[in-house]
Design a protein around this motif. Structure first.
Motif, mmCIF file in Angstrom:
data_model
loop_
_atom_site.group_PDB
_atom_site.id
_atom_site.type_symbol
_atom_site.label_atom_id
_atom_site.label_comp_id
_atom_site.label_asym_id
_atom_site.label_seq_id
_atom_site.Cartn_x
_atom_site.Cartn_y
_atom_site.Cartn_z
ATOM 1 N N VAL A 139 0.841 -1.199 0.000
ATOM 2 C CA VAL A 139 0.000 0.000 0.000
ATOM 3 C C VAL A 139 0.875 1.248 0.000
ATOM 4 O O VAL A 139 2.004 1.245 0.505
ATOM 5 C CB VAL A 139 -0.929 0.034 1.247
ATOM 6 C CG1 VAL A 139 -1.932 -1.104 1.187
ATOM 7 C CG2 VAL A 139 -0.126 0.000 2.546
ATOM 8 N N ALA A 140 0.336 2.306 -0.586
ATOM 9 C CA ALA A 140 0.974 3.629 -0.528
ATOM 10 C C ALA A 140 -0.069 4.555 0.088
ATOM 11 O O ALA A 140 -1.064 4.898 -0.562
ATOM 12 C CB ALA A 140 1.369 4.093 -1.920
ATOM 13 N N ILE A 141 0.148 4.878 1.329
ATOM 14 C CA ILE A 141 -0.834 5.701 2.039
ATOM 15 C C ILE A 141 -0.471 7.180 1.881
ATOM 16 O O ILE A 141 0.644 7.595 2.230
ATOM 17 C CB ILE A 141 -0.856 5.335 3.555
ATOM 18 C CG1 ILE A 141 -1.043 3.819 3.748
ATOM 19 C CG2 ILE A 141 -1.916 6.147 4.307
ATOM 20 C CD1 ILE A 141 -2.392 3.277 3.334
ATOM 21 N N ALA A 142 -1.434 7.933 1.322
ATOM 22 C CA ALA A 142 -1.192 9.375 1.154
ATOM 23 C C ALA A 142 -1.089 10.023 2.522
ATOM 24 O O ALA A 142 -1.910 9.755 3.412
ATOM 25 C CB ALA A 142 -2.332 9.992 0.354
ATOM 26 N N ASP A 143 -0.055 10.850 2.679
ATOM 27 C CA ASP A 143 0.190 11.454 3.988
ATOM 28 C C ASP A 143 0.753 12.861 3.744
ATOM 29 O O ASP A 143 1.954 13.030 3.557
ATOM 30 C CB ASP A 143 1.201 10.564 4.748
ATOM 31 C CG ASP A 143 1.480 11.076 6.144
ATOM 32 O OD1 ASP A 143 0.796 12.025 6.580
ATOM 33 O OD2 ASP A 143 2.394 10.531 6.798
ATOM 34 N N GLY A 144 -0.152 13.830 3.676
ATOM 35 C CA GLY A 144 0.272 15.200 3.356
ATOM 36 C C GLY A 144 0.835 15.241 1.945
ATOM 37 O O GLY A 144 0.208 14.750 1.005
ATOM 38 N N ASP A 145 2.051 15.779 1.792
ATOM 39 C CA ASP A 145 2.630 15.838 0.443
ATOM 40 C C ASP A 145 3.607 14.676 0.212
ATOM 41 O O ASP A 145 4.583 14.799 -0.530
ATOM 42 C CB ASP A 145 3.311 17.189 0.199
ATOM 43 C CG ASP A 145 4.409 17.445 1.214
ATOM 44 O OD1 ASP A 145 4.572 16.585 2.118
ATOM 45 O OD2 ASP A 145 5.092 18.483 1.103
ATOM 46 N N SER A 146 3.304 13.547 0.871
ATOM 47 C CA SER A 146 4.142 12.366 0.644
ATOM 48 C C SER A 146 3.279 11.096 0.707
ATOM 49 O O SER A 146 2.074 11.162 0.974
ATOM 50 C CB SER A 146 5.262 12.311 1.690
ATOM 51 O OG SER A 146 4.713 12.222 2.984
ATOM 52 N N TYR A 147 3.914 9.965 0.425
ATOM 53 C CA TYR A 147 3.249 8.657 0.559
ATOM 54 C C TYR A 147 4.117 7.800 1.469
ATOM 55 O O TYR A 147 5.345 7.913 1.462
ATOM 56 C CB TYR A 147 3.157 7.957 -0.807
ATOM 57 C CG TYR A 147 2.172 8.576 -1.758
ATOM 58 C CD1 TYR A 147 0.835 8.189 -1.770
ATOM 59 C CD2 TYR A 147 2.591 9.533 -2.679
ATOM 60 C CE1 TYR A 147 -0.069 8.754 -2.665
ATOM 61 C CE2 TYR A 147 1.706 10.100 -3.576
ATOM 62 C CZ TYR A 147 0.365 9.700 -3.566
ATOM 63 O OH TYR A 147 -0.513 10.258 -4.454
ATOM 64 N N ARG A 148 3.464 6.895 2.197
ATOM 65 C CA ARG A 148 4.189 5.914 2.999
ATOM 66 C C ARG A 148 3.905 4.536 2.422
ATOM 67 O O ARG A 148 2.746 4.112 2.360
ATOM 68 C CB ARG A 148 3.760 6.004 4.472
ATOM 69 C CG ARG A 148 4.349 7.239 5.167
ATOM 70 C CD ARG A 148 3.942 7.324 6.634
ATOM 71 N NE ARG A 148 2.516 7.585 6.793
ATOM 72 C CZ ARG A 148 1.622 6.686 7.246
ATOM 73 N NH1 ARG A 148 2.010 5.486 7.591
ATOM 74 N NH2 ARG A 148 0.349 7.004 7.353
ATOM 75 N N ILE A 149 4.965 3.877 1.980
ATOM 76 C CA ILE A 149 4.800 2.586 1.286
ATOM 77 C C ILE A 149 5.141 1.445 2.241
ATOM 78 O O ILE A 149 6.197 1.440 2.875
ATOM 79 C CB ILE A 149 5.708 2.523 0.035
ATOM 80 C CG1 ILE A 149 5.333 3.658 -0.937
ATOM 81 C CG2 ILE A 149 5.594 1.164 -0.663
ATOM 82 C CD1 ILE A 149 6.235 3.776 -2.145
#
Ligand SMILES: Cc1cc2nc3c(=O)[nH]c(=O)nc-3n(C[C@H](O)[C@H](O)[C@H](O)COP(=O)(O)OP(=O)(O)OC[C@H]3O[C@@H](n4cnc5c(N)ncnc54)[C@H](O)[C@@H]3O)c2cc1C
Length: 388
Positions: A139-149
């Motif tokens: 998963v790539a979770i949208a987090d502000g102006d970034s993603y957490r994979i």
């Protein structure tokens, strides 16, 4: 209808053959003995790829590549396919999906990759997602102006030669949002789990990787959210064509080795070629290669920007299926003609026998190609394959 090669194409094919024989083949036993290409040999080979003009053959000159047509790329790949131990992968062919990146991404990834300054690997497959990539759990979770994979990837080819990974993940865990991300290998949270051994000896590894909350900026997203498969489709066409080309080259080398051996090997006071069993086996090899090569050249020649992509996709599946299975049959016969010598790792036919097996598995198994072909016939009729 002119079915011959132009003199330009003949020259290109001969040059690729020379590159294979002079540059790649001398490293075959070294790779076999070390179970990979030693670090010490890499700079010299990288330089050779550039010196011979084979850097980034699959990209436009504007994007830093050589601007070769699909047909020309096929001619080069056919000749490089003669090399064992996956030495053809010395010649980098950056992922097609990079072509759809932003100008900044092209500058940062595509152009340096074409020049051999960077190298990427592609991570789609997972423990639970092989032929069916919708089962991807990364998963790539949208987090502000970034993603957490977060997730786990398997079989990541050439990880140990790469400095970035193109990761296929579902944005916010939604399978309707398959998306690609450009992730540098030194990003915190990427863990190399292991690089298992495989049946073939390949110059680089096939790694298993864990992504643990790997934070990448929004600018690392390649293409739009949900475009993951669309961007990979063109890659599949090229990768399957490339496999078919390698298979034809490999089968040709195996047949040549067997044919030469049959001429010189004397048993029962005569060259073994004079036994009809051997002669027929060589005849079958030649016929199979002729069929595969004809199909390869025909399909590659029709791939131009004007042709309907779906038709191309349909035909390339049949091409990959036929050539990979054909090469498997040819190399098996070649090994049999060589007798015990064909079973020795120092014999190229033994190595090709192992090398070629994966061509029925990666970039879509033979069963998946048949499913694609069957689906195309249902949708468009048999004519896609028979009326051309
Ligand atoms: C050496 C190697 C290198 C690779 N490199 C990469 C890489 O760089 N990046 C990457 O992402 N992946 C890579 N792969 C993964 C490769 O693409 C997968 O192995 C392949 O897609 C098959 O998936 P699977 O192994 O999970 O088999 P499965 O999908 O589990 O299939 C198992 C069997 O079931 C059959 N099957 C599955 N679905 C169907 C169906 N619908 N109909 C009929 N039969 C079916 C298959 O044909 C196969 O015979 C690599 C694999 C190998 C072996």
């Amino acid at each position: 209808m002119d079915t011959g090669l132009s003199s330009e194409h003949q020259k290109l094919s001969a040059k690729a053959r020379e590159f294979c024989e002079q540059i790649l083949q001398p490293h075959e036993l070294e790779v076999e003995e070390n179970r990979g290409l030693p670090e010490a040999s890499r700079p010299e080979l990288r330089k050779a790829v550039c010196d011979w003009g084979f850097a980034g053959i699959n990209h436009s000159i504007e994007d830093g590549g050589q601007g070769y047509s699909i047909f020309e790329q096929m001619l080069i790949n056919e000749q490089l396919g003669r090399a064992t131990c996956g030495l053809w992968a010395v010649m980098w062919q950056p992922a097609i999906s990079l072509r759809f990146g932003t100008e900044e991404q092209k500058e940062q990834y595509l152009r340096p990759s074409c020049q051999g300054k960077r190298r990427g690997c592609f991570a789609i497959t997972e423990p639970e997602a092989g032929s069916d990539p919708r089962r991807v759990q990364t998963v790539a979770i949208a987090d502000g102006d970034s993603y957490r994979i977060t997730g786990e990837k398997w079989f990541v080819t050439s990880y140990n030669a790469s400095d970035y990974i193109i990761v296929h993940a579902h944005v916010d865990g939604d399978p309707d949002k398959p998306t690609l991300f450009l992730v540098d290998v030194d990003t915190p949270g990427i863990r190399h789990l292991r690089s298992p051994h495989f049946m073939h000896t390949f110059i680089f590894d096939h790694a298993e990787l864990a992504f643990e909350n790997v934070r990448v900026p929004a600018s690392a997203r390649l293409g739009e959210i949900g475009e993951g498969f669309a961007l990979t489709k063109d890659w599949f066409v090229e990768a399957r064509l490339q496999i078919a080309a390698h298979c034809v080259g490999a089968a040709t080398r195996a047949a040549e080795v067997a044919n030469d051996y049959a001429e010189g090997r004397i048993q029962f006071d005569q060259p073994i070629r004079d036994f009809q069993a051997i002669e027929f086996s060589i005849a079958d090899m030649a016929t199979e290669i002729m069929a595969g090569k004809s199909l390869l050249y025909r399909v590659a020649a029709e791939i131009t920007p004007e042709v309907d992509r779906k038709r191309i996709h349909a035909r390339v599946s049949a091409l990959k299926l036929f050539c990979s299975e054909m090469a498997g049959r040819v190399v098996d016969r070649a090994l049999q003609v060589l007798g015990g010598r064909g079973y020795m790792c120092e014999n190229p036919v033994e190595r090709l026998y192992r090398d070629l097996r994966v061509d029925r598995i990666w970039e879509g198994t033979s069963e998946i190609q048949r499913a694609i072909i069957g689906g195309q016939i249902k949708k468009r009729g048999l004519g896609v394959y028979t009326e051309w």
